[in-house]
Structures are given as structure tokens and as C-alpha cells.
Design an enzyme around this catalytic site. Structure first.
Site, PDB file in Angstrom:
ATOM      1  N   HIS A 258       0.846  -1.188   0.000  1.00 46.92           N
ATOM      2  CA  HIS A 258       0.000   0.000   0.000  1.00 46.92           C
ATOM      3  C   HIS A 258       0.878   1.232   0.000  1.00 46.92           C
ATOM      4  O   HIS A 258       1.933   1.231   0.637  1.00 46.92           O
ATOM      5  CB  HIS A 258      -0.921   0.013   1.239  1.00 46.92           C
ATOM      6  CG  HIS A 258      -2.079   0.930   1.088  1.00 46.92           C
ATOM      7  ND1 HIS A 258      -1.989   2.269   1.367  1.00 46.92           N
ATOM      8  CD2 HIS A 258      -3.350   0.710   0.660  1.00 46.92           C
ATOM      9  CE1 HIS A 258      -3.153   2.837   1.121  1.00 46.92           C
ATOM     10  NE2 HIS A 258      -4.004   1.908   0.693  1.00 46.92           N
ATOM     11  N   ASP A 309      -8.040  -5.347  -0.018  1.00 50.30           N
ATOM     12  CA  ASP A 309      -8.515  -6.215  -1.095  1.00 50.30           C
ATOM     13  C   ASP A 309      -8.196  -7.689  -0.859  1.00 50.30           C
ATOM     14  O   ASP A 309      -8.842  -8.561  -1.434  1.00 50.30           O
ATOM     15  CB  ASP A 309      -7.913  -5.760  -2.435  1.00 50.30           C
ATOM     16  CG  ASP A 309      -8.510  -4.443  -2.884  1.00 50.30           C
ATOM     17  OD1 ASP A 309      -9.664  -4.174  -2.517  1.00 50.30           O
ATOM     18  OD2 ASP A 309      -7.820  -3.684  -3.578  1.00 50.30           O
TER      19      ASP A 309
HETATM   20  N1  ACO Z   1       3.823  -7.800  -4.492  1.00 51.24           N
HETATM   21  C1  ACO Z   1       5.165  -7.902  -4.581  1.00 51.24           C
HETATM   22  N2  ACO Z   1       5.981  -6.850  -4.396  1.00 51.24           N
HETATM   23  C2  ACO Z   1       5.419  -5.677  -4.113  1.00 51.24           C
HETATM   24  C3  ACO Z   1       4.027  -5.502  -4.012  1.00 51.24           C
HETATM   25  C4  ACO Z   1       3.213  -6.620  -4.222  1.00 51.24           C
HETATM   26  N3  ACO Z   1       1.887  -6.537  -4.135  1.00 51.24           N
HETATM   27  N4  ACO Z   1       3.746  -4.206  -3.715  1.00 51.24           N
HETATM   28  C5  ACO Z   1       4.917  -3.594  -3.634  1.00 51.24           C
HETATM   29  N5  ACO Z   1       5.926  -4.461  -3.887  1.00 51.24           N
HETATM   30  C6  ACO Z   1       7.358  -4.188  -3.883  1.00 51.24           C
HETATM   31  C7  ACO Z   1       7.736  -3.405  -5.147  1.00 51.24           C
HETATM   32  O1  ACO Z   1       8.077  -4.267  -6.199  1.00 51.24           O
HETATM   33  C8  ACO Z   1       8.910  -2.611  -4.641  1.00 51.24           C
HETATM   34  O2  ACO Z   1      10.022  -3.476  -4.531  1.00 51.24           O
HETATM   35  P1  ACO Z   1      11.479  -2.971  -4.939  1.00 51.24           P
HETATM   36  O3  ACO Z   1      11.779  -1.853  -3.979  1.00 51.24           O
HETATM   37  O4  ACO Z   1      12.315  -4.189  -4.771  1.00 51.24           O
HETATM   38  O5  ACO Z   1      11.358  -2.498  -6.353  1.00 51.24           O
HETATM   39  C9  ACO Z   1       8.498  -2.237  -3.218  1.00 51.24           C
HETATM   40  O6  ACO Z   1       7.615  -3.283  -2.797  1.00 51.24           O
HETATM   41  C10 ACO Z   1       7.792  -0.888  -3.129  1.00 51.24           C
HETATM   42  O7  ACO Z   1       6.671  -0.927  -3.975  1.00 51.24           O
HETATM   43  P2  ACO Z   1       6.083   0.284  -4.796  1.00 51.24           P
HETATM   44  O8  ACO Z   1       5.434  -0.241  -6.033  1.00 51.24           O
HETATM   45  O9  ACO Z   1       7.104   1.367  -4.971  1.00 51.24           O
HETATM   46  O10 ACO Z   1       5.007   0.816  -3.800  1.00 51.24           O
HETATM   47  P3  ACO Z   1       3.906   1.865  -4.174  1.00 51.24           P
HETATM   48  O11 ACO Z   1       3.646   2.640  -2.955  1.00 51.24           O
HETATM   49  O12 ACO Z   1       4.213   2.621  -5.409  1.00 51.24           O
HETATM   50  O13 ACO Z   1       2.683   0.905  -4.573  1.00 51.24           O
HETATM   51  C11 ACO Z   1       0.787  -0.398  -4.595  1.00 51.24           C
HETATM   52  C12 ACO Z   1       1.604   0.628  -3.806  1.00 51.24           C
HETATM   53  C13 ACO Z   1       0.497   0.147  -6.014  1.00 51.24           C
HETATM   54  C14 ACO Z   1      -0.551  -0.622  -3.898  1.00 51.24           C
HETATM   55  C15 ACO Z   1       1.593  -1.702  -4.714  1.00 51.24           C
HETATM   56  O14 ACO Z   1       1.890  -2.183  -3.420  1.00 51.24           O
HETATM   57  C16 ACO Z   1       0.876  -2.749  -5.534  1.00 51.24           C
HETATM   58  O15 ACO Z   1       0.966  -2.739  -6.767  1.00 51.24           O
HETATM   59  N6  ACO Z   1       0.123  -3.686  -4.872  1.00 51.24           N
HETATM   60  C17 ACO Z   1      -0.630  -4.676  -5.584  1.00 51.24           C
HETATM   61  C18 ACO Z   1      -1.954  -4.082  -6.065  1.00 51.24           C
HETATM   62  C19 ACO Z   1      -2.923  -3.897  -4.935  1.00 51.24           C
HETATM   63  O16 ACO Z   1      -3.113  -4.761  -4.097  1.00 51.24           O
HETATM   64  N7  ACO Z   1      -3.636  -2.749  -4.970  1.00 51.24           N
HETATM   65  C20 ACO Z   1      -4.647  -2.424  -3.982  1.00 51.24           C
HETATM   66  C21 ACO Z   1      -4.294  -1.156  -3.252  1.00 51.24           C
HETATM   67  S1  ACO Z   1      -5.388  -0.863  -1.878  1.00 51.24           S
HETATM   68  C22 ACO Z   1      -6.877  -0.402  -2.528  1.00 51.24           C
HETATM   69  O17 ACO Z   1      -6.995   0.109  -3.619  1.00 51.24           O
HETATM   70  C23 ACO Z   1      -8.066  -0.703  -1.662  1.00 51.24           C
END
Ligand code: ACO
Length: 372
Positions: A258, A309
Site C-alpha cells: 500500500h 482487497d
Molecule cells: N507484491 C510484490 N511486491 C510488491 C508488491 C506486491 N503486491 N507491492 C509492492 N511491492 C514491492 C515493489 O516491487 C517494490 O520493490 P522494490 O523496492 O524491490 O522495487 C516495493 O515493494 C515498493 O513498492 P512500490 O510499487 O514502490 O510501492 P507503491 O507505494 O508505489 O505501490 C501499490 C503501492 C500500487 C498498492 C503496490 O503495493 C501494488 O501494486 N500492490 C498490488 C496491487 C494492490 O493490491 N492494490 C490495492 C491497493 S489498496 C486499494 O486500492 C483498496
């Protein structure tokens, strides 16, 4: 002179003020913790709280329920249009189109006053569940069902889909999920709705745009993708090897991570309790165990907590809801939060128009067509 501040994805940027909700110290709507609201309240009370700023008293709640019942009808041309939509159109796309079409029949469409926007928001809260259920039933070759008087919005969502009164446990689970999905500060879809109305556009346009933003799998669309993860794992013994190899391949696991909650999403923690109960009631304990293993490994390996989610996808699955309705259910609830933000934006409006850092070519001379 504009001072240049740049944060990719606007991470950490304070992009506006709001009195509607905060994630500081746990999520709260207008000062009430979501745990209290989910435990003691109903979605109708929460919608009122978001739109009016205070919890309703008994009389106000009764009046709201009556307004919802009176508004619970969708113009026949919209239902006819839904009949004509291609079967492959997603329910999210249908909801987005319907939110836009409903504007044509709303007598307040061009009135951007605070009072008119509350009226429009209440009408959309009553109408969009009918659209969702109608689409689902028509797609399955069934006739549409009008909402049943005396049922809550949550119970009516289930009634209009399945044609029978939901059990109290299912009605409560749906109600709690709607409460938890109702509002979440400056997320992508809410910010979209505020940007749209900051041009003095109207509430229906703001909601239509917000639905488009919510649909993406990085935002609301994740609750549908959660079921793909669980289906791919298949059985509980496969959970640990599957998730370890998915993480090794650097796959993004939907329902985890998140932008704001780095230690845990309080909504996910709360909904997990309900998930356990429903899994037991519906004989889905294995799926719950599988989900627990995945959650543990992702925490061990990546320190990523589940977001809302992760449990909500399973909760809806235990209620026999088809996957394509998971994100639309999020919409039906979030209309309350989006509308509150639209109203707050318009009450104290300033056009939202940030700047971009230019990364294109230097100024260069025009080249006539023959020379290119
Ligand atoms: N699975 C695996 N790795 C992940 C995930 C995930 N779900 N989420 C983040 N990471 C990793 C990234 O790859 C990154 O790793 P790195 O530093 O080695 O490159 C690190 O964690 C940081 O992630 P970011 O993408 O920079 O985090 P950001 O704050 O931009 O993204 C987000 C947040 C978009 C929600 C992301 O965690 C994601 O894509 N999650 C999956 C989709 C999801 O569940 N969305 C629902 C959000 S809540 C809602 O809408 C109710």
C-alpha cells in the site's frame, strides 16, 4: 517563481486539505475509527456521516432510508441500453457508462450547489446497486429485480442479485465491507474526482471519472485479481512453494502493499475476522489457510502487509458473488466518499493544476515537410 518540488507518483505530497478522513493513527472517518463504525454502525449511517459530517439521529436516519427508497429506480432507457451492451463489457465499464447516463435524467445535473450535490450523491447511492444487479441478471438471461422495501442497501445488493433475502450473516458481512470501502482520503480515484470537479464540472462527471480510475488493478481492481492468485495456488499444500517462487520471479502479488500503510492496513485486519467466520460457515477453511500461508511468506520475504482487497476478495467469494462484481461493489460504497470529497472540493474550490518537469528536447527550429 514556482519552487520545484517533485515526487514521483506524488508520494508523500500533501495535495489538499480534507476534514473527511485521515489515515493518521489508524483510519477514521470524520473522527470515528473504522473499527467502531464497522462494529456498531451501518453503511447508511456511514454514508450520512460522510455526506453531512455528523452521524444521523434516529429521525435523520429514517428520513435518509426513505430518500434512498424513493430514489431507488433507474430510468428504463438505461436498463434498455444495458440490455444492448456487448456481453463481454465488464461490469466496471457498465457502471462507468451508467453513472454518466444517469446524469441525463437527474434534474439537478447542472446545479453544483452543496445541497444539490448531496441530493445527487444520495440518488447515485440508491441507483448504482440497481444497475450492477440488473447487468448481472440480464447477462445471465434473468429478468431484473427491483430493490425490496425494508432491506438495507447492503442486503438489497444481495437480494437484487440472488432473488432471495440474504442471511443476517451475509447481510452483515456485505454491510461491513461497504463501510470499510466507503472512504480513504486522497487515493487515486478520489483525487481524480476532485481534479474533475475543480474545473467546476459536475458530480456525475466526477463519479464517472473516479470509476474509471478505480478499475485499475493497482487500485480497486486488485480485489478481483486476488482470486486469480488463490486459483493459481490451487490447494493449501501448494501455497508456500507457489508464493516463494512467485516472489523469486519478482511477481507483484495482488492484495499486498500500500502506498500509505507500510506496517498494515487496519481495514484488512478488521475484515480478516469476518473472513474467518464466513470461511467456517461456508466450508472454506482450506482457502483461508492458504491465504494465511501466503500472507506469512510475503511478510517474511518482503515485509509487505495485506491491504483491504486481500480479505475482501475472499469474503465476497464465500458469499457466492461472482468475481466480476468485486470491484463494482467497491464502487457502490465509495460513491459516498467520492461525493463527500466532490462536495468538499466545491465548497472551497481552487482549480487543481500542478506543473510538470519538462524532459523533452531543447527548443529547435521548424523543419519544412520536404526536409524531414
Ligand atoms: N507484491 C510484490 N511486491 C510488491 C508488491 C506486491 N503486491 N507491492 C509492492 N511491492 C514491492 C515493489 O516491487 C517494490 O520493490 P522494490 O523496492 O524491490 O522495487 C516495493 O515493494 C515498493 O513498492 P512500490 O510499487 O514502490 O510501492 P507503491 O507505494 O508505489 O505501490 C501499490 C503501492 C500500487 C498498492 C503496490 O503495493 C501494488 O501494486 N500492490 C498490488 C496491487 C494492490 O493490491 N492494490 C490495492 C491497493 S489498496 C486499494 O486500492 C483498496
Amino acid at each position: 517563481m514556482t519552487q520545484e518540488i517533485y515526487s514521483p507518483g506524488l508520494e508523500g505530497v500533501i495535495a489538499g486539505e480534507t476534514a473527511i478522513s485521515t489515515v493518521s493513527g489508524g483510519l477514521s472517518y470524520r473522527g470515528y475509527s473504522i473499527e467502531d463504525l464497522a462494529r456498531h454502525g451501518t453503511f447508511e449511517e456511514v454514508a450520512y456521516l460522510l455526506l453531512y459530517g455528523e452521524l444521523p439521529n434516529a429521525q435523520e436516519l429514517d428520513a435518509l432510508r426513505k430518500r434512498f427508497a424513493a430514489a431507488a429506480t433507474v430510468p428504463a432507457p438505461i436498463i434498455d441500453a444495458i440490455r444492448q451492451f456487448p456481453a463481454a463489457a465488464s461490469t466496471m465499464d457498465v457502471l462507468r457508462s451508467a453513472a454518466s447516463m444517469l446524469a441525463h435524467w437527474d434534474s439537478d445535473v447542472a446545479d453544483n450547489s452543496h445541497a444539490a450535490n448531496i441530493r445527487k450523491a444520495e440518488r447515485l447511492l440508491a441507483q448504482l446497486p440497481i444497475v450492477m444487479a440488473a447487468r448481472q441478471r440480464l447477462k445471465n438471461g434473468q429478468e431484473t429485480l427491483p430493490p425490496k422495501n425494508g432491506l438495507s442497501l447492503a442486503a438489497n445488493c444481495l437480494y437484487m442479485l440472488f432473488g432471495s433475502d440474504p442471511t443476517p450473516v451475509h447481510a452483515k458481512a456485505m454491510d461491513v465491507s461497504l463501510i470499510l470501502y466507503a472512504e480513504h482520503e486522497f487515493n487515486a480515484s478520489t483525487f481524480t474526482s476532485r481534479v474533475i470537479v475543480s474545473t467546476l464540472s459536475d458530480l456525475h462527471s466526477g463519479i464517472t471519472g473516479a470509476i474509471g480510475a478505480l478499475k485499475g488493478p493497482l487500485h480497486g481492481g486488485a480485489n478481483e485479481k486476488v482470486m486469480d492468485v488463490l486459483r493459481a495456488v490451487g490447494q493449501k499444500d501448494n501455497a508456500e512453494p507457489w508464493i516463494r517462487s512467485a516472489l523469486a520471479r519478482k511477481e507483484k502479488i495482488m492484495g499486498f502493499g500500500h502506498r500509505v500503510y507500510k506496517d498494515g492496513d487496519p481495514r484488512a485486519t478488521y475484515l480478516k475476522e469476518l473472513c474467518n467466520d464466513l470461511a467456517r460457515e461456508t466450508g472454506n477453511e482450506d482457502l483461508e489457510t492458504m491465504a494465511d500461508v501466503i500472507q506469512r511468506v510475503i511478510w517474511e520475504e518482503k515485509k509487505l502487509p495485506p491491504n483491504l482487497d486481500w480479505p475482501s476478495g475472499r469474503l465476497y467469494h464465500y458469499m457466492n458473488l461472482p468475481v466480476e462484481l468485486f470491484t463494482p461493489l467497491f464502487v457502490l460504497s465509495r460513491v459516498a466518499g467520492w461525493s463527500a470529497h466532490i462536495i468538499e472540493q466545491l465548497d472551497n474550490n481552487r482549480l487543481i493544476r500542478p506543473r510538470a518537469r519538462y524532459t523533452g528536447p531543447e527548443r529547435r527550429p521548424w523543419r519544412p515537410l520536404a526536409e524531414r
